[in-house]
Design a protein around this motif. Structure first.
Motif, PDB file in Angstrom:
ATOM      1  N   TRP A   1     -57.295  50.135  24.246  1.00 46.18           N
ATOM      2  CA  TRP A   1     -56.135  50.968  23.925  1.00 46.18           C
ATOM      3  C   TRP A   1     -56.410  52.447  24.190  1.00 46.18           C
ATOM      4  O   TRP A   1     -55.528  53.170  24.656  1.00 46.18           O
ATOM      5  N   LEU A   2     -57.623  52.902  23.914  1.00 43.18           N
ATOM      6  CA  LEU A   2     -57.968  54.289  24.242  1.00 43.18           C
ATOM      7  C   LEU A   2     -57.897  54.515  25.744  1.00 43.18           C
ATOM      8  O   LEU A   2     -57.411  55.549  26.218  1.00 43.18           O
ATOM      9  N   PHE A   3     -58.394  53.547  26.514  1.00 40.95           N
ATOM     10  CA  PHE A   3     -58.346  53.641  27.964  1.00 40.95           C
ATOM     11  C   PHE A   3     -56.896  53.688  28.449  1.00 40.95           C
ATOM     12  O   PHE A   3     -56.542  54.494  29.316  1.00 40.95           O
ATOM     13  N   ILE A   4     -56.055  52.838  27.897  1.00 40.79           N
ATOM     14  CA  ILE A   4     -54.636  52.808  28.281  1.00 40.79           C
ATOM     15  C   ILE A   4     -53.981  54.155  27.989  1.00 40.79           C
ATOM     16  O   ILE A   4     -53.212  54.673  28.804  1.00 40.79           O
ATOM     17  N   VAL A   5     -54.298  54.739  26.845  1.00 43.82           N
ATOM     18  CA  VAL A   5     -53.735  56.047  26.504  1.00 43.82           C
ATOM     19  C   VAL A   5     -54.169  57.096  27.521  1.00 43.82           C
ATOM     20  O   VAL A   5     -53.351  57.927  27.953  1.00 43.82           O
ATOM     21  N   THR A   6     -55.416  57.068  27.958  1.00 47.36           N
ATOM     22  CA  THR A   6     -55.871  58.048  28.951  1.00 47.36           C
ATOM     23  C   THR A   6     -55.169  57.842  30.286  1.00 47.36           C
ATOM     24  O   THR A   6     -54.813  58.813  30.952  1.00 47.36           O
ATOM     25  N   VAL A   7     -54.947  56.590  30.675  1.00 52.35           N
ATOM     26  CA  VAL A   7     -54.245  56.322  31.931  1.00 52.35           C
ATOM     27  C   VAL A   7     -52.805  56.809  31.838  1.00 52.35           C
ATOM     28  O   VAL A   7     -52.275  57.414  32.783  1.00 52.35           O
ATOM     29  N   VAL A   8     -52.167  56.579  30.700  1.00 54.66           N
ATOM     30  CA  VAL A   8     -50.795  57.073  30.504  1.00 54.66           C
ATOM     31  C   VAL A   8     -50.777  58.594  30.636  1.00 54.66           C
ATOM     32  O   VAL A   8     -49.890  59.169  31.288  1.00 54.66           O
ATOM     33  N   MET A   9     -51.750  59.262  30.043  1.00 52.08           N
ATOM     34  CA  MET A   9     -51.799  60.727  30.118  1.00 52.08           C
ATOM     35  C   MET A   9     -51.995  61.202  31.557  1.00 52.08           C
ATOM     36  O   MET A   9     -51.388  62.194  31.981  1.00 52.08           O
ATOM     37  N   ILE A  10     -52.839  60.498  32.312  1.00 52.07           N
ATOM     38  CA  ILE A  10     -53.064  60.874  33.711  1.00 52.07           C
ATOM     39  C   ILE A  10     -51.771  60.758  34.506  1.00 52.07           C
ATOM     40  O   ILE A  10     -51.379  61.687  35.228  1.00 52.07           O
TER      41      ILE A  10
ATOM     42  N   LYS B   1     -64.481  29.023  27.135  1.00 57.61           N
ATOM     43  CA  LYS B   1     -64.658  30.165  26.240  1.00 57.61           C
ATOM     44  C   LYS B   1     -63.328  30.810  25.849  1.00 57.61           C
ATOM     45  O   LYS B   1     -63.306  31.750  25.060  1.00 57.61           O
ATOM     46  N   VAL B   2     -62.234  30.330  26.434  1.00 54.75           N
ATOM     47  CA  VAL B   2     -60.907  30.824  26.075  1.00 54.75           C
ATOM     48  C   VAL B   2     -60.124  29.635  25.535  1.00 54.75           C
ATOM     49  O   VAL B   2     -59.901  28.652  26.233  1.00 54.75           O
ATOM     50  N   HIS B   3     -59.747  29.736  24.274  1.00 52.81           N
ATOM     51  CA  HIS B   3     -58.973  28.683  23.614  1.00 52.81           C
ATOM     52  C   HIS B   3     -58.347  29.283  22.362  1.00 52.81           C
ATOM     53  O   HIS B   3     -58.525  30.472  22.081  1.00 52.81           O
ATOM     54  N   SER B   4     -57.636  28.469  21.608  1.00 53.69           N
ATOM     55  CA  SER B   4     -56.862  28.986  20.476  1.00 53.69           C
ATOM     56  C   SER B   4     -57.712  29.687  19.426  1.00 53.69           C
ATOM     57  O   SER B   4     -57.219  30.553  18.704  1.00 53.69           O
ATOM     58  N   LYS B   5     -58.973  29.362  19.332  1.00 53.43           N
ATOM     59  CA  LYS B   5     -59.830  29.983  18.324  1.00 53.43           C
ATOM     60  C   LYS B   5     -60.642  31.155  18.884  1.00 53.43           C
ATOM     61  O   LYS B   5     -61.404  31.791  18.157  1.00 53.43           O
ATOM     62  N   ASN B   6     -60.495  31.418  20.162  1.00 59.94           N
ATOM     63  CA  ASN B   6     -61.217  32.519  20.795  1.00 59.94           C
ATOM     64  C   ASN B   6     -60.275  33.195  21.799  1.00 59.94           C
ATOM     65  O   ASN B   6     -60.372  32.967  22.998  1.00 59.94           O
ATOM     66  N   MET B   7     -59.375  34.025  21.291  1.00 57.58           N
ATOM     67  CA  MET B   7     -58.326  34.614  22.114  1.00 57.58           C
ATOM     68  C   MET B   7     -58.529  36.105  22.412  1.00 57.58           C
ATOM     69  O   MET B   7     -57.707  36.703  23.099  1.00 57.58           O
ATOM     70  N   ASP B   8     -59.614  36.697  21.915  1.00 60.47           N
ATOM     71  CA  ASP B   8     -59.773  38.145  22.065  1.00 60.47           C
ATOM     72  C   ASP B   8     -59.730  38.597  23.519  1.00 60.47           C
ATOM     73  O   ASP B   8     -58.974  39.504  23.881  1.00 60.47           O
ATOM     74  N   VAL B   9     -60.519  37.984  24.375  1.00 56.56           N
ATOM     75  CA  VAL B   9     -60.580  38.417  25.774  1.00 56.56           C
ATOM     76  C   VAL B   9     -59.251  38.137  26.479  1.00 56.56           C
ATOM     77  O   VAL B   9     -58.798  38.934  27.306  1.00 56.56           O
ATOM     78  N   MET B  10     -58.609  37.036  26.119  1.00 56.02           N
ATOM     79  CA  MET B  10     -57.312  36.712  26.714  1.00 56.02           C
ATOM     80  C   MET B  10     -56.263  37.730  26.288  1.00 56.02           C
ATOM     81  O   MET B  10     -55.476  38.210  27.119  1.00 56.02           O
ATOM     82  N   GLU B  11     -56.255  38.085  25.016  1.00 54.14           N
ATOM     83  CA  GLU B  11     -55.287  39.073  24.527  1.00 54.14           C
ATOM     84  C   GLU B  11     -55.504  40.434  25.184  1.00 54.14           C
ATOM     85  O   GLU B  11     -54.538  41.121  25.524  1.00 54.14           O
ATOM     86  N   MET B  12     -56.763  40.819  25.385  1.00 52.88           N
ATOM     87  CA  MET B  12     -57.051  42.082  26.054  1.00 52.88           C
ATOM     88  C   MET B  12     -56.578  42.053  27.504  1.00 52.88           C
ATOM     89  O   MET B  12     -56.001  43.019  28.007  1.00 52.88           O
ATOM     90  N   CYS B  13     -56.813  40.942  28.167  1.00 49.99           N
ATOM     91  CA  CYS B  13     -56.390  40.795  29.553  1.00 49.99           C
ATOM     92  C   CYS B  13     -54.870  40.875  29.668  1.00 49.99           C
ATOM     93  O   CYS B  13     -54.334  41.555  30.535  1.00 49.99           O
ATOM     94  N   VAL B  14     -54.177  40.179  28.787  1.00 46.97           N
ATOM     95  CA  VAL B  14     -52.712  40.195  28.784  1.00 46.97           C
ATOM     96  C   VAL B  14     -52.197  41.613  28.541  1.00 46.97           C
ATOM     97  O   VAL B  14     -51.291  42.090  29.238  1.00 46.97           O
ATOM     98  N   THR B  15     -52.769  42.294  27.570  1.00 50.98           N
ATOM     99  CA  THR B  15     -52.347  43.666  27.268  1.00 50.98           C
ATOM    100  C   THR B  15     -52.524  44.568  28.476  1.00 50.98           C
ATOM    101  O   THR B  15     -51.610  45.304  28.871  1.00 50.98           O
ATOM    102  N   TYR B  16     -53.689  44.493  29.106  1.00 47.88           N
ATOM    103  CA  TYR B  16     -53.978  45.364  30.247  1.00 47.88           C
ATOM    104  C   TYR B  16     -53.082  45.029  31.434  1.00 47.88           C
ATOM    105  O   TYR B  16     -52.535  45.923  32.082  1.00 47.88           O
ATOM    106  N   TRP B  17     -52.905  43.752  31.706  1.00 48.18           N
ATOM    107  CA  TRP B  17     -52.103  43.368  32.871  1.00 48.18           C
ATOM    108  C   TRP B  17     -50.638  43.756  32.678  1.00 48.18           C
ATOM    109  O   TRP B  17     -50.004  44.264  33.601  1.00 48.18           O
ATOM    110  N   HIS B  18     -50.098  43.509  31.491  1.00 49.14           N
ATOM    111  CA  HIS B  18     -48.712  43.902  31.241  1.00 49.14           C
ATOM    112  C   HIS B  18     -48.560  45.423  31.311  1.00 49.14           C
ATOM    113  O   HIS B  18     -47.540  45.929  31.790  1.00 49.14           O
ATOM    114  N   PHE B  19     -49.568  46.127  30.843  1.00 44.95           N
ATOM    115  CA  PHE B  19     -49.535  47.586  30.956  1.00 44.95           C
ATOM    116  C   PHE B  19     -49.485  48.005  32.421  1.00 44.95           C
ATOM    117  O   PHE B  19     -48.690  48.871  32.802  1.00 44.95           O
ATOM    118  N   LEU B  20     -50.322  47.392  33.265  1.00 46.86           N
ATOM    119  CA  LEU B  20     -50.333  47.748  34.685  1.00 46.86           C
ATOM    120  C   LEU B  20     -48.990  47.432  35.342  1.00 46.86           C
ATOM    121  O   LEU B  20     -48.508  48.196  36.179  1.00 46.86           O
TER     122      LEU B  20
END
Length: 193
Positions: free
Chosen positions: A25-34, A159-178
């Motif tokens: 999220w900090l990275f996304i904020v910096t990209v938005v500012m740029i 390594k990606v499944h219903s009990k381990n979604m952190d990396v998937m959620e980060m990927c989704v957030t970043y891709w939708h942001f892009l």
């Protein structure tokens, strides 16, 4: 001496976030500012005159559609991961990765189209800004495609499944942001070129 232990009902939980998600999220904020500063500079420089008028490459319309489709396929993969439908997760990730690469190829061809119209990086500021916008977005999109591939490989390693979604959620957030960033840039350029 008797100690009294009191249970406080409804005690507030501290707000916490996974450190990697916070960093994203900090990275996304910096990209938005740029990009906000670049679009502001574009408007200021355009008002000074000596601005080349040209039509945007038609391929921008196609790449915009591609990035929207990739968001749908990634959302499909995300929902599949939440339901532990690993084959569907992998299919969604493969489709999204391919669409990401196609988008990047489309951006390359947009530069070819600009050169065919005698719009270069060096020369008029209008062309320079367009190359900077699309080039910076492409660099971020390359990192997004790499992220997609990492999640795809992780899905094949279970390594990606219903009990381990952190990396998937980060990927989704970043891709939708892009995707949102590209749509913003495209609309900005349509309205201000």
């Amino acid at each position: 001496m008797e100690e009294k232990i009191a249970y406080v009902e409804g005690a507030e939980q501290p707000i916490s976030m996974h450190p990697k998600k916070f960093a994203l999220w900090l990275f996304i904020v910096t990209v938005v500012m740029i990009f906000a500063s670049l679009t502001s500079a574009y408007i200021v420089r355009q008002s000074e005159g000596n601005w080349l008028e040209f039509d945007l490459p038609t391929i921008f319309y196609y790449t915009s559609g591609i990035i929207i489709l990739s968001s749908f396929s990634l959302h499909y993969a995300y929902l599949s991961a939440k339901k532990d439908e690993l084959n569907r997760l992998r299919i969604g990730m493969i489709i999204t990765s391919i669409l990401g690469v196609i988008f990047l190829i489309g951006q390359w061809y947009s530069w070819v189209a600009l050169v065919d119209r005698d719009v270069y990086f060096v020369g008029n500021p209008a062309g320079s800004f367009l190359y900077v916008f699309t080039g910076l977005h492409a660099i971020h999109l390359i990192s997004g495609v790499i992220f997609l591939i990492i999640v795809l490989i992780s899905s094949f390693r279970y390594k990606v499944h219903s009990k381990n979604m952190d990396v998937m959620e980060m990927c989704v957030t970043y891709w939708h942001f892009l995707g949102g960033l590209w749509l913003y840039l495209f609309m900005f350029l349509l309205l201000n070129h």
